[in-house]
Design a protein around this motif. Sequence first.
Motif, PDB file in Angstrom:
ATOM      1  N   ASP A   1     -25.686 -14.961 -23.984  1.00 38.25           N
ATOM      2  CA  ASP A   1     -25.333 -16.040 -23.078  1.00 38.25           C
ATOM      3  C   ASP A   1     -26.225 -17.255 -23.363  1.00 38.25           C
ATOM      4  O   ASP A   1     -27.239 -17.148 -24.050  1.00 38.25           O
ATOM      5  N   HIS A   2     -25.835 -18.409 -22.853  1.00 38.01           N
ATOM      6  CA  HIS A   2     -26.644 -19.622 -23.014  1.00 38.01           C
ATOM      7  C   HIS A   2     -26.328 -20.582 -21.879  1.00 38.01           C
ATOM      8  O   HIS A   2     -25.350 -20.407 -21.144  1.00 38.01           O
TER       9      HIS A   2
ATOM     10  N   GLU B   1     -22.685 -16.513 -30.671  1.00 37.02           N
ATOM     11  CA  GLU B   1     -22.602 -15.348 -31.543  1.00 37.02           C
ATOM     12  C   GLU B   1     -23.642 -15.461 -32.645  1.00 37.02           C
ATOM     13  O   GLU B   1     -23.724 -16.481 -33.328  1.00 37.02           O
ATOM     14  N   ILE B   2     -24.432 -14.412 -32.811  1.00 34.90           N
ATOM     15  CA  ILE B   2     -25.383 -14.357 -33.924  1.00 34.90           C
ATOM     16  C   ILE B   2     -24.613 -13.967 -35.169  1.00 34.90           C
ATOM     17  O   ILE B   2     -24.109 -12.846 -35.273  1.00 34.90           O
ATOM     18  N   ARG B   3     -24.507 -14.880 -36.118  1.00 35.77           N
ATOM     19  CA  ARG B   3     -23.730 -14.609 -37.320  1.00 35.77           C
ATOM     20  C   ARG B   3     -24.583 -13.930 -38.395  1.00 35.77           C
ATOM     21  O   ARG B   3     -24.246 -12.881 -38.895  1.00 35.77           O
ATOM     22  N   GLU B   4     -25.669 -14.558 -38.771  1.00 33.21           N
ATOM     23  CA  GLU B   4     -26.559 -13.987 -39.790  1.00 33.21           C
ATOM     24  C   GLU B   4     -27.990 -14.328 -39.413  1.00 33.21           C
ATOM     25  O   GLU B   4     -28.279 -15.456 -39.015  1.00 33.21           O
ATOM     26  N   THR B   5     -28.881 -13.365 -39.560  1.00 28.43           N
ATOM     27  CA  THR B   5     -30.289 -13.604 -39.276  1.00 28.43           C
ATOM     28  C   THR B   5     -31.135 -12.803 -40.257  1.00 28.43           C
ATOM     29  O   THR B   5     -30.928 -11.602 -40.417  1.00 28.43           O
TER      30      THR B   5
ATOM     31  N   SER C   1     -31.188 -17.483 -22.978  1.00 35.36           N
ATOM     32  CA  SER C   1     -30.366 -16.279 -22.861  1.00 35.36           C
ATOM     33  C   SER C   1     -31.056 -15.230 -22.005  1.00 35.36           C
ATOM     34  O   SER C   1     -32.280 -15.084 -22.039  1.00 35.36           O
ATOM     35  N   LYS C   2     -30.244 -14.472 -21.286  1.00 33.06           N
ATOM     36  CA  LYS C   2     -30.755 -13.394 -20.450  1.00 33.06           C
ATOM     37  C   LYS C   2     -30.167 -12.037 -20.823  1.00 33.06           C
ATOM     38  O   LYS C   2     -30.612 -11.009 -20.327  1.00 33.06           O
ATOM     39  N   LYS C   3     -29.133 -12.036 -21.684  1.00 25.27           N
ATOM     40  CA  LYS C   3     -28.489 -10.773 -22.041  1.00 25.27           C
ATOM     41  C   LYS C   3     -27.777 -10.916 -23.372  1.00 25.27           C
ATOM     42  O   LYS C   3     -27.511 -12.027 -23.844  1.00 25.27           O
TER      43      LYS C   3
END
Length: 214
Positions: A10-11, A85-89, A138-140
């Motif tokens: 979330d944001h 959405e986290i795409r690449e890290t 973000s919280k979750k």
Amino acid sequence: MGIDILYFMDHDLPTDDFRNFCTEFKKRVKGNAFILDDYDTSKPNIPATDIWHIGRFSDYEDEIHLSYNSKSFQCQLDVYKNTVEIRETEINGDSALDGFKWNHMVDMFERDFPISGKEWADKMIDICRKYFAPILHSKKILLTADSSSYRHETLAGDFLMEQGKSIDEALEMNKSFSPPCKVWRNDEAFGREYEDYYDTDVDSSIGALFVFDF
């Protein structure tokens, strides 16, 4: 190839207007950001490293893309109205989330195989807390499967991405599925019975959704 895991945080960034978003994001990263109005035409002018890049593709103006690249940390994020959405890290050149597929993750949650599911989830949460939560507030985080499940694909693609629902709103919409996906939060995710993770009475056996609080 296996079924990928989608990671949605979330944001509270303003997404009603691209310029408003950029102004607020630059405040949160202390000005360390470069705006690309259109990724289709601006890519050749992207500055080198240690700076956030903010941009959109001309055909998807409701979706904002973030990327960051330094010697020790790289990431790509897609921003929707209420989720990211986290795409690449990558951290120090290695995948921060270990590159596991959905079934491997469920095996870890159910049987601690090939590694402890709790340890893997704690690592994921620590990464989100350190690198993303200070900027996104973000919280979750919600984990869904990227394919092989109508329910998961609808929740991610339709509810979160296209309709811009929050994680809580999407989980409420999950109740309209027949049957709804089970939702396991935090420590509820680990050490359960097989049928708590997979549904055997629907077309897709991919069942449970997972939510972790920061």
